[in-house]
Design an enzyme around this catalytic site. Structure first.
Site, PDB file in Angstrom:
ATOM      1  N   PRO A 134     -14.563-101.774   8.051  1.00 51.35           N
ATOM      2  CA  PRO A 134     -15.280-102.702   8.935  1.00 51.35           C
ATOM      3  C   PRO A 134     -16.200-101.942   9.883  1.00 51.35           C
ATOM      4  CG  PRO A 134     -12.964-103.296   8.787  1.00 51.35           C
ATOM      5  CD  PRO A 134     -13.113-101.978   8.096  1.00 51.35           C
ATOM      6  N   GLU A 135     -17.417-102.451  10.035  1.00 49.53           N
ATOM      7  CA  GLU A 135     -18.387-101.834  10.934  1.00 49.53           C
ATOM      8  C   GLU A 135     -18.471-102.650  12.220  1.00 49.53           C
ATOM      9  OE1 GLU A 135     -22.042-100.882   8.895  1.00 49.53           O
ATOM     10  OE2 GLU A 135     -20.985-100.341   7.061  1.00 49.53           O
TER      11      GLU A 135
END
Length: 289
Positions: A2-3
């Site tokens: 996840p960014e």
């Protein structure tokens, strides 16, 4: 992994459920994730009020009434899932449900992590900025810090490619592979261009275009609930949908979506990671000595 948009989406999902509530009971179902849990982790949380839930780069930060901060990182496959009393159904434990927070408002927050690359830590508030988690982080890309002038200063003397420089968390914190590819496309910059080239005075407009593209891509991705490609889901278990708006990422050999282009998107590998770009819209800059 996840960014920033995914982590910010999770924060926004957790905040109404957690902020102002107290940990009534905490279950830790294994000794470690990526790292061992702090000593007496569950006991140090129980009875503490969550005063605020913040984000720094890809970290979730819960300010506690004890003066500690609960630092949480999703790793590659971490998920936070919320169950409220009005949901009416129990949440049976699954194999990879490793931490359960039971809150004073009746909400249960479950942390699920099949690959166990996430982690949790407790850090005194007055030591947080200099903690091993945050001390080396660069500027936040959302907000007022990120400008073309800032990028020019950060990239001065940098010989690394633009793609690598943008992924360097010591320069700009929270950017990841997906959104860097998308921002470089929007700014019309080739990912292999030397970062220091953008620090030249005549590149000021390009630097500003990149700063604007980064903010725009991240803002749009947060509004879309992030991108669900593998494990990521929002706190209600639903998917983000920004992946449907990708212009280059994951679109190798598909036609460029820019008006009057249609050139097939290309993929190259940089530092072991896939980079997607349009060779026509993102032509290499002339980098004269």
């Amino acid at each position: 992994m996840p960014e920033l948009p995914e982590v910010e989406t999770v924060r926004r999902g957790l905040e109404p459920a957690m902020a102002g509530a107290t940990f009534v009971r905490v279950e830790v179902r294994r000794a470690d994730l990526r790292f061992p849990f702090p000593r007496h982790f569950a006991g140090r949380l129980q009875g503490q009020r969550i005063d605020a839930l913040n984000r720094r780069a890809k970290y979730l930060l819960a300010d506690l009434s004890s003066g500690d901060v609960l630092v949480m990182h999703l790793g590659m496959s971490g998920q936070f899932l919320i169950r409220r009393p009005e949901d009416g159904t129990a949440m049976p434990p699954e194999t990879h449900d490793h931490v359960v927070f039971m809150l004073s408002n009746g909400v249960t927050v479950l942390y699920r992590d099949p690959r166990r690359f996430g982690f949790m830590d407790l850090v005194p508030q007055n030591e947080l900025v200099m903690s091993r988690h945050l001390v080396r982080l660069g500027i936040e890309p959302l907000g007022g810090e990120l400008t073309g002038e800032t990028l020019m200063a950060l990239f001065t003397g940098k010989r690394a490619p633009l793609k690598a420089a943008l992924l360097d968390q010591r320069l700009v914190a929270g950017l990841g592979n997906i959104y860097v590819c998308e921002a470089l496309f929007r700014a019309g910059l080739n990912p292999e261009t030397e970062a220091g080239f953008l620090a030249k005075p005549d590149m000021r407009a390009k630097a500003q275009a990149l700063a604007t593209a980064i903010r725009d891509v991240l803002t749009e991705a947060v509004a879309a609930g992030g991108s669900s490609l593998k494990d990521y889901v929002k706190t209600d278990g639903t998917l983000g949908y920004f992946q449907h708006a990708f212009r280059v990422y994951g679109r190798e050999k598909e036609p460029c979506l820019a008006p009057d282009c249609g050139e097939p998107v290309r993929r190259l590998v940089q530092a072991g990671r896939s980079t997607f770009y349009c060779p026509r819209c993102q032509k290499p800059e002339r980098q004269e000595a």
